[in-house]
Structure formats: C-alpha cells, structure tokens
Scaffold this motif. Structure first.
Motif, short mmCIF file in Angstrom:
data_model
loop_
_atom_site.label_atom_id
_atom_site.label_comp_id
_atom_site.label_asym_id
_atom_site.label_seq_id
_atom_site.Cartn_x
_atom_site.Cartn_y
_atom_site.Cartn_z
N ASP A 106 0.83 -1.21 0.00
CA ASP A 106 0.00 0.00 0.00
C ASP A 106 0.86 1.26 0.00
N TYR A 107 2.01 1.19 0.64
CA TYR A 107 2.96 2.31 0.64
C TYR A 107 3.44 2.56 -0.79
N LEU A 108 3.79 1.49 -1.49
CA LEU A 108 4.27 1.62 -2.88
C LEU A 108 3.17 2.15 -3.80
N LYS A 109 1.93 1.71 -3.57
CA LYS A 109 0.80 2.23 -4.34
C LYS A 109 0.64 3.73 -4.10
N ALA A 110 0.75 4.12 -2.83
CA ALA A 110 0.63 5.55 -2.48
C ALA A 110 1.71 6.38 -3.17
N GLU A 111 2.93 5.87 -3.19
CA GLU A 111 4.03 6.59 -3.85
C GLU A 111 3.73 6.77 -5.34
N ASP A 112 3.14 5.73 -5.96
CA ASP A 112 2.76 5.84 -7.38
C ASP A 112 1.68 6.89 -7.58
N PHE A 113 0.71 6.93 -6.68
CA PHE A 113 -0.36 7.95 -6.78
C PHE A 113 0.21 9.36 -6.63
N VAL A 114 1.20 9.51 -5.76
CA VAL A 114 1.85 10.82 -5.60
C VAL A 114 2.53 11.23 -6.90
#
Length: 339
Positions: free
Chosen positions: A69-77
């Motif tokens: 989920d952290y990696l997904k969040a970084e992609d969204f950023v």
C-alpha cells in the motif's frame, strides 16, 4: 557468523541508507536495520551486528521493504493523485509495525493534505500527530509553511491567528506564513522579526526567508548573494521555499534566465511540493515570455496544464497558452512583413 536474516530479525531485504558528504562530494550507502531516526541522527544496526550512527542532515535516501500500500501511495503521488495516495498511505500505516516507518508515512499524509489545499488539516496533523509521535522529527519539511499566497478562507484566517498566538515558535512561523498576504500582514511581520533572533538556527533562517517575501521589490545584487549563501545553510529538504524567494529576487533584478533556472529546480528537486511547483512553473513561463522564448514557453505551458490544473495558478494555463500563441502569431506576421 551473522546471517543477514538473523541480524535483521526478519527474512526481508535490509534497509539501505545513502549518505551524502558535502565536503567530499561523494555518497556512501550503509545496509542493515534502521533502529531509530530523528532530527539529529539515524541509528542503523549493520549486517555485521554493529550499530552505526549517521547524521540526519547528510541522509540523501532511504530504501526499505515497503508495504504494498505504501508503494501504491508513492505511485499515486507521482501521478499527483493525492486523495488516492492518502487512502493508500493510511492503509499502509495500519499494516506497518516499525515506528520510524509509521512516522515517515504520517509525514507523507501531512504533505498530501497540503497538496490538496487543506492547509488547516495539514497543520493539525503536523502538530497534533506527527510531533506527538516524535518531537524531534526528521520531517520538518512537512511543516505546512506557505511561501505563496493562499486562498484565505475564514477557517484559514482563524486557524492562522490561533497558530500565531501560540507559544511554540514553529506554530507561530506557520500561522504567520499563511497570513502574510491577508489583512493580518503587519502581525505576521512582527512574528517573523521576532523569530529571526530565535536560538534554533533553522527557524531563524526560515523566518528571514518569510520576511523577504515582503521585500522582494527592494532586493539589490548584494542581497541576492547573501540570500544564496543563507539558503545553503538550511538542510536540503527545507530549501524549496527560499529558492522561490531567490527566483523572485532574480526576476526583480531582471535576471530572467537565472530566475527560470532557479524556479525550475522546484518541480524537479521537490515534486512533492505541488502548489509551489505550480507557482514555479507559472512564473517560469511568464519569464520565458518576457525573454520572447515562446517555443520554450509553450512546451512548459503544456506540461503545466497537464500536471497542475488542480492548483490556483494551474487554472490560468489555458489563458496563458492563448497568450503565447497570439504572440507567436504576431511575431510571425512582423517577420513576414519584414521579408
């Protein structure tokens, strides 16, 4: 002999901390398990079992085993989808057990709030959550300091005045930064002048930068040199606002090309500062138009429109493009008449 899994206490890849030495101009990486991380130092248990202390000011990068989920969040950023990023960061926060990672995620949530324009929420999260987790946070750059004019809602004015009246210097600095371009300007300037003498050098330098927001038209060449030197006394992640001030000084002194180069450092080096990046893009386009570099201005304008349409300045992208195209057309007509 130590095996990596035994030393790290888990069968996951070790944390990697990259340190930049400004004197030798070289970077060095250390591998192990991060034990703690605060404003002054990061403690790392090396693969050998020995504990290494690294100065926080020199840390350039940290890689670790991040939750999905952290990696997904970084992609969204990266996609500038900050609301979606917040949702994924919150899911990662729930799943995460390491205190230093939870603290890092909280800082990223504060920045997402800023990028969505929720400055009062960002302040609440920064002061009530992030600093309660760790008073000596290594993420001072997440503090919702304004370096440009904010949309002054009644809520923002009320919260800004509350912060200014606090006994806490950082709260005063944040509140005053919001209110500098409002009817409470004179109160904000008094706060900055007081904080310029603060014992914490970082707060004092940031207060000097905020004061300069009011004095840009008065800038002289010697002020420019002095301010450039002061910027490099700040930690790298806190230079973004002061760079914006420097670029405005350069523009005021008609150093248009230098101003563009300084402004473009902001979206390149500090893409997480979404609104300030938008301000920098807009100002750079205007400078290129002043220099009659219309083709370059148009290229930047297209990028500006695609990435920053959700910001206050980004809403002006379409009008800006029409203006540039009209100028190109006028220039071409003059050239044809000259032939």
């Amino acid at each position: 002999a130590f095996s990596e899994a035994n030393c790290l206490g888990q069968n996951k890849s070790p944390d990697t901390v990259t340190v930049w030495n400004s004197h030798t101009k070289k970077s060095q990486s250390y591998h192990g398990r991060i034990v703690s991380y605060d404003a002054s130092e990061l403690k790392l248990q090396l693969v050998s079992g020995r504990e290494q202390s690294l100065p926080s000011a020199q840390i350039a990068d940290i890689t670790s085993h991040w939750h999905d989920d952290y990696l997904k969040a970084e992609d969204f950023v990266q996609q500038r989808r900050f609301e979606r990023a917040s949702i994924s960061y919150k899911q990662a926060l729930t799943a995460e057990t390491r205190p230093w990672v939870k603290h890092r995620i909280t800082a990223k949530l504060v920045i997402c709030e800023q990028n969505e324009g929720n400055w009062h929420n960002a302040a609440s999260q920064f002061f009530n959550t992030l600093l309660s987790q760790q008073a000596e946070t290594p993420y001072l750059s997440a503090a919702p300091l304004a370096w440009h004019t904010l949309s002054a809602s009644g809520e923002l004015l009320h919260r800004g005045r509350e912060l200014m009246r606090s006994a806490n210097a950082l709260k005063q600095l944040v509140g005053a930064s919001w209110l500098l371009t409002t009817p409470y300007r004179s109160e904000a300037i008094v706060i900055f002048k007081q904080l310029e003498q603060h014992q914490d050098k970082t707060i004092a330098l940031l207060a000097v930068g905020q004061t300069w927001r009011t004095r840009i038209p008065l800038a002289k060449q010697e002020d420019l040199k002095k301010w450039e030197q002061l910027i490099f006394q700040l930690p790298r992640d806190l230079r973004v606002g002061p760079l914006h001030i420097l670029a405005q000084m350069q523009r005021s002194l008609r150093l248009h090309e230098a101003a563009v180069l300084t402004w473009m450092k902001i979206p390149i080096l500090y893409p997480a500062k979404h609104h300030l990046s938008a301000e920098a893009f807009y100002a750079s386009i205007r400078e290129l138009m002043t220099l009659t570099q219309y083709s370059e201005a148009l290229i930047l304008c297209n990028e500006f429109a695609s990435h920053y349409s959700d910001t206050t300045t980004g809403t002006q992208a379409e009008r800006l493009e029409l203006d540039i195209r009209a100028r190109i057309k006028a220039r071409d007509q003059i050239n044809q008449e000259g032939d």
